[in-house]
Scaffold this active site. Structure first.
Site, mmCIF file in Angstrom:
data_model
loop_
_atom_site.group_PDB
_atom_site.id
_atom_site.type_symbol
_atom_site.label_atom_id
_atom_site.label_comp_id
_atom_site.label_asym_id
_atom_site.label_seq_id
_atom_site.Cartn_x
_atom_site.Cartn_y
_atom_site.Cartn_z
ATOM 1 N N LYS A 146 0.583 -0.871 0.046
ATOM 2 C CA LYS A 146 -0.326 -0.088 0.264
ATOM 3 C C LYS A 146 0.885 0.921 0.342
ATOM 4 O O LYS A 146 0.865 2.375 -0.736
ATOM 5 C CB LYS A 146 -1.078 -0.101 1.359
ATOM 6 C CG LYS A 146 -1.509 1.310 1.187
ATOM 7 C CD LYS A 146 -2.603 0.941 2.788
ATOM 8 C CE LYS A 146 -3.925 1.976 3.173
ATOM 9 N NZ LYS A 146 -4.436 2.066 4.175
ATOM 10 N N GLU A 148 10.561 -4.361 4.818
ATOM 11 C CA GLU A 148 10.417 -6.077 4.452
ATOM 12 C C GLU A 148 9.942 -5.894 2.501
ATOM 13 O O GLU A 148 10.724 -6.647 2.034
ATOM 14 C CB GLU A 148 9.607 -7.226 5.034
ATOM 15 C CG GLU A 148 10.235 -7.208 6.732
ATOM 16 C CD GLU A 148 9.144 -5.860 7.364
ATOM 17 O OE1 GLU A 148 9.047 -4.973 7.083
ATOM 18 O OE2 GLU A 148 8.639 -6.402 8.290
ATOM 19 N N GLY A 154 -4.807 -1.934 4.919
ATOM 20 C CA GLY A 154 -3.997 -3.097 4.660
ATOM 21 C C GLY A 154 -4.545 -4.444 4.632
ATOM 22 O O GLY A 154 -5.273 -5.735 3.765
ATOM 23 N N ARG A 155 -5.567 -4.708 6.172
ATOM 24 C CA ARG A 155 -5.802 -6.194 6.060
ATOM 25 C C ARG A 155 -7.261 -6.655 6.317
ATOM 26 O O ARG A 155 -7.380 -6.888 5.646
ATOM 27 C CB ARG A 155 -6.052 -5.827 7.789
ATOM 28 C CG ARG A 155 -6.161 -4.618 8.265
ATOM 29 C CD ARG A 155 -6.356 -4.665 9.896
ATOM 30 N NE ARG A 155 -6.546 -4.515 10.596
ATOM 31 C CZ ARG A 155 -6.162 -2.890 11.017
ATOM 32 N NH1 ARG A 155 -4.920 -2.623 10.602
ATOM 33 N NH2 ARG A 155 -7.066 -1.714 11.932
ATOM 34 N N GLU A 165 -5.099 -7.171 14.446
ATOM 35 C CA GLU A 165 -4.070 -5.178 14.460
ATOM 36 C C GLU A 165 -5.629 -4.771 14.331
ATOM 37 O O GLU A 165 -5.527 -3.448 14.666
ATOM 38 C CB GLU A 165 -3.434 -5.520 12.793
ATOM 39 C CG GLU A 165 -2.654 -4.957 12.685
ATOM 40 C CD GLU A 165 -2.662 -4.668 11.088
ATOM 41 O OE1 GLU A 165 -0.554 -5.107 11.259
ATOM 42 O OE2 GLU A 165 -2.237 -4.498 10.342
ATOM 43 N N HIS A 176 -4.935 -33.571 17.032
ATOM 44 C CA HIS A 176 -3.620 -34.070 17.811
ATOM 45 C C HIS A 176 -2.835 -33.244 18.341
ATOM 46 O O HIS A 176 -1.655 -33.626 18.293
ATOM 47 C CB HIS A 176 -3.556 -35.372 16.542
ATOM 48 C CG HIS A 176 -4.382 -36.157 16.178
ATOM 49 N ND1 HIS A 176 -4.733 -36.981 16.637
ATOM 50 C CD2 HIS A 176 -5.413 -35.235 15.509
ATOM 51 C CE1 HIS A 176 -5.929 -37.944 15.882
ATOM 52 N NE2 HIS A 176 -5.896 -37.345 14.864
ATOM 53 N N LYS A 215 9.014 -0.574 14.298
ATOM 54 C CA LYS A 215 10.224 -0.136 12.544
ATOM 55 C C LYS A 215 10.720 0.637 13.214
ATOM 56 O O LYS A 215 11.902 0.708 12.905
ATOM 57 C CB LYS A 215 9.082 -0.146 11.910
ATOM 58 C CG LYS A 215 7.969 -0.420 11.565
ATOM 59 C CD LYS A 215 6.906 -0.392 10.704
ATOM 60 C CE LYS A 215 6.001 -0.978 10.031
ATOM 61 N NZ LYS A 215 4.631 -0.659 9.633
#
Ligand code: F6P
Length: 555
Positions: free
Chosen positions: A206, A212, A267-268, A353, A384, A512
Site C-alpha cells: 500500500k 521488508e 491494508g488488512r 491488528e 492431535h 519499526k
C-alpha cells in the site's frame, strides 16, 4: 469506571454473567427442543449454528440492548456510507465499495468511487487474462509460468490465504508464490527452482515503503537483472500494486503495470482491491469476481438483516460476551478444510491488528478488555495437538468450526470422516462426559471397578465449552468471499461495542522505528548512545559470534 462499563446495559450483563457462567448446555438443549432452530441463521451462502453457546434468551436480550445502546445500527450505516470511521487517520473504510456489485454510486466526499474501482477491475482482468493465455511475455519472449508476490501483512496474507483456499481451481502450468519475510531464506528458497525468464514479480505494498517488501523487491530485481543480463528486463518482469504510484515509477515499473488502490482501503481489508491480483492470475478473473460477489452478499446481509438474525452481529456480540463478561482471553478458529489452512493466520492480522487497542474513540484508556488472542489450525490436525486443552484445560476458549457440507475432492471416505470429526468435536466440547459416565463406560469395557474409579476424574470432560459451527455448502470463491466478509464485519461490530477504532495500527510503529537504530549499530558498529543494556549486550554477543564487526567500546 468508564461511561461504557457504568452503563445500564453493561452492568446488567455483568450481573447476568454471575449466573450464566454456570449454565449447562445439556440442560439448555433438554429444556428447549427448538434451540437449534432459534439459535441458527443463514447469512448469504453461509449457515451459522450458534446454539452451542452459553447464552439464554435473557443473555441475548441484554447483548442486543448493549448493541442498541452503542448505536450499532447507525454505525453499520456509517461504515457503508463513507463516514470517516477511521478517525485517527481521518479516513473512511470503504473496502465494501471494492466488492459493491449493485451498480449504485458509493460516495466519498460527494465523489463516486465506483468508476475508479471498476476501471482497476477491468485492468486486472486484461492483465491476468494476458498472463494466463501467455500473450503477455517476459523479456526474452517466453510466457510466464510463475508469479511471485512480494508483500507483507495485508499485502500478503489475504491473497496468500485465498490462493491456497482456491487451489482446486489452479492450473499446473502457472504457479503463484508469496514472499513476505525479510529473512533472506524466504526469497532464496522461493526463487531457487525458478526460471527468471518465466518469472513475473508483483510488488504489493500500500505504502511502497515497507522495509521488508522493499528489501525483498530490490533483491528480486537484482536476481532478475543478473540472470537475464539486462536492466531493461525489469519493466517486463515486474508489476506493482500500491497507493504510492510515484514510488512504483522510481522502482522502474511502467505505469501500465501499476495497479492503484486508495487510502480508504485498509491494508488488512485490501484483498478485494488490486492486492487481489495474484488471486486473479491464479484462478482467473471470473473467480476473483465471484469472490467479490460472495463478499457483497454478506455486505447486503450485514446492512439489512435485523440485529437478531444478523450473522456478523451475532458473532460479534458473542465475542463481546465471552471477552468481557466470561473472561475468555483467546478465540480459536478451526477450519475443517485443508484448503483453509492459512485462514487462522489471515484472521490473526484482521482481528488482532484491528482489535488490539487500548485507547477509545474519545482518546481515553479503555476500562474493559478488547480483542482476544485469535489462533487456530486446520482440523483434524489441531485435534492431535492442542484440543486436549480445549476439552480439559482450565481456560474456556470459544471456538469457530468451519466446514463444507460437500468436499472439494471426492476421495473415498475422507470427507465423511472429516465432517464426522468436526461435528463430534463440537459435541464433545458442549456436552462433555460426566465422571459417572466415564466410570460406567470403563466398567462396561471390563476395567476393574477400583481402576475405573481411579481413572474416572482424568477421563471426565466438563463440557459447556462454547463453539460456533459455520457451514458452507461447498468451498467456492463466493462462499469464501462471504466467509471473509463475515469476519471483517464481526470485527467492526465488536469495535463499535468497545468504542475503539479498528482501522488504524499505530502499535506496529515503535518496533519499526527502533529497528532503524539497531540496524545502524549492526552495520556500523557504532552506538550513538541511548541504547539499553539488554540490546547492547545482545549486539555484543552477535559481534562475538563473528556475524558483525565489533561494537565500538566493547571490551
Ligand atoms: O506493519 C503493519 C502494516 O502496516 C499492515 O497494516 C499492512 O498490511 C502491512 O504493514 C504492509 O503494509 P504495506 O502494504 O504498506 O507494505
Amino acid at each position: 469506571m468508564s461511561a461504557l462499563t457504568r452503563s445500564p446495559a453493561w452492568q446488567a450483563l455483568e450481573t447476568h454473567a454471575l449466573t450464566a457462567r454456570r449454565l449447562s448446555l445439556r440442560t439448555l438443549f433438554r429444556e428447549d427442543p427448538a434451540r437449534f432452530e432459534t439459535h441458527s441463521l443463514v447469512a448469504g451462502p453461509l449457515f451459522i449454528d450458534w446454539s452451542k453457546h452459553l447464552v439464554t434468551r435473557e443473555t441475548w436480550q441484554l447483548l442486543l440492548s448493549l448493541a442498541r445502546q452503542q448505536g450499532l445500527e447507525s454505525a453499520i450505516g456509517d461504515l457503508f456510507g463513507g463516514t470517516l470511521v477511521n478517525h485517527t487517520e481521518r479516513r473512511a473504510a470503504l473496502h465494501t465499495a471494492l466488492r459493491d456489485r449493485s451498480g449504485q454510486a458509493v460516495l466519498l466526499d460527494g465523489h463516486d468511487v465506483m468508476p475508479g474501482v471498476r476501471d482497476v477491475l477491468a485492468r486486472m482482468r486484461r492483465f491476468s487474462d494476458a498472463i494466463r493465455d501467455g500473450s503477455l511475455r517476459g523479456h526474452t519472449g517466453l510466457p510466464f509460468d510463475v508469479v511471485v508476490n512480494i508483500g507483507i501483512g495485508g499485502s500478503d496474507l489475504g491473497p496468500l490465504m485465498v490462493v491456497e483456499a482456491l487451489r482446486a481451481h489452479m492450473r499446473d502450468d502457472l504457479r503463484v508464490r508469496f514472499v513476505s519475510n525479510v529473512d533472506d531464506t524466504h526469497l532464496v528458497e522461493t526463487l531457487r527452482d525458478l526460471d527468471p525468464a518465466r518469472t513475473l514479480f508483483i510488488v504489493s505494498s500500500k505504502t511502497f515503503t515497507t522495509q521488508e517488501t522493499m528489501t525483498n523487491a530490490a533483491s528480486a530485481r537484482q536476481w532478475l537483472v543478473t540472470s537475464l543480463g539486462d536492466e531493461a528486463a525489469v519493466g517486463a518482469h515486474f508489476a506493482a500494486v500500491s497507493t504510492n504510484v510515484g514510488a512504483t515509477a522510481e522502482f522502474g515499473i511502467p505505469a501500465d503495470r501499476v495497479f492503484e488502490f486508495w487510502d480508504w482501503v485498509g491494508g488488512r481489508y485490501s484483498l478485494w482491491s488490486a492486492i487481489g491480483l495474484p488471486i486473479a492470475i491464479a484462478v482467473g478473473m471470473d473467480r476473483f469476481e465471484a469472490l467479490l460477489e460472495g463478499a457483497h452478499a454478506m455486505d447486503q446481509h450485514f446492512r439489512s438483516a435485523p440485529l437478531e438474525i444478523n450473522g456478523p452481529v451475532v458473532l460479534g456480540l458473542l465475542g463481546v460476551w465471552y471477552t468481557n463478561f466470561l473472561g475468555c482471553a483467546t478465540h480459536a478458529v478451526l477450519p475443517y478444510d485443508q484448503y483453509l489452512h492459512r485462514l487462522p493466520a489471515y484472521l490473526q492480522q484482521l482481528d488482532m491488528e484491528s482489535s488490539g487497542k487500548r485507547i477509545d474513540r474519545a482518546g481515553s484508556p479503555v476500562e474493559h478488555a478488547t480483542g482476544p488472542v485469535l489462533w487456530g489450525e486446520a482440523g483434524t490436525n489441531g485435534q492431535h495437538a492442542f484440543f486436549q486443552l480445549l476439552h480439559q484445560g482450565t481456560q474456556m476458549v470459544p471456538a469457530d468450526f468451519i466446514v463444507a457440507a460437500r468436499g472439494a475432492r471426492q476421495l473415498g471416505r475422507h470427507h465423511d470422516i472429516l465432517l464426522a470429526n468436526c461435528l463430534a468435536q463440537t459435541q464433545a466440547l458442549a456436552f462433555g462426559k460426566t465422571e459417572s459416565e466415564a466410570r460406567g463406560e470403563m466398567e462396561r469395557a471390563g476395567v476393574p471397578t477400583e481402576e475405573a474409579r481411579r481413572l474416572a476424574p482424568y477421563r471426565t470432560f466438563p463440557g459447556n465449552r462454547p463453539s460456533t459451527t459455520i457451514l458452507l455448502e461447498s468451498l467456492t470463491p463466493a462462499s469464501l468471499g462471504a466467509l471473509i466478509a463475515l469476519y471483517e464485519h464481526r470485527v467492526y461490530v465488536q469495535s463499535v461495542i468497545w468504542e475503539i477504532n479498528p482501522f488504524d495500527q499505530w502499535g506496529v510503529e515503535l518496533g519499526k522505528q527502533l529497528a532503524g537504530g539497531v540496524l545502524s549499530i549492526l552495520e556500523t558498529g557504532q552506538d550513538r548512545g541511548g541504547m539499553d543494556g539488554s540490546t547492547l549486550g545482545l549486539l555484543s554477543r552477535i559481534a562475538k559470534a563473528g556475524a558483525i564487526s565489533p561494537i565500538q567500546g566493547d571490551p
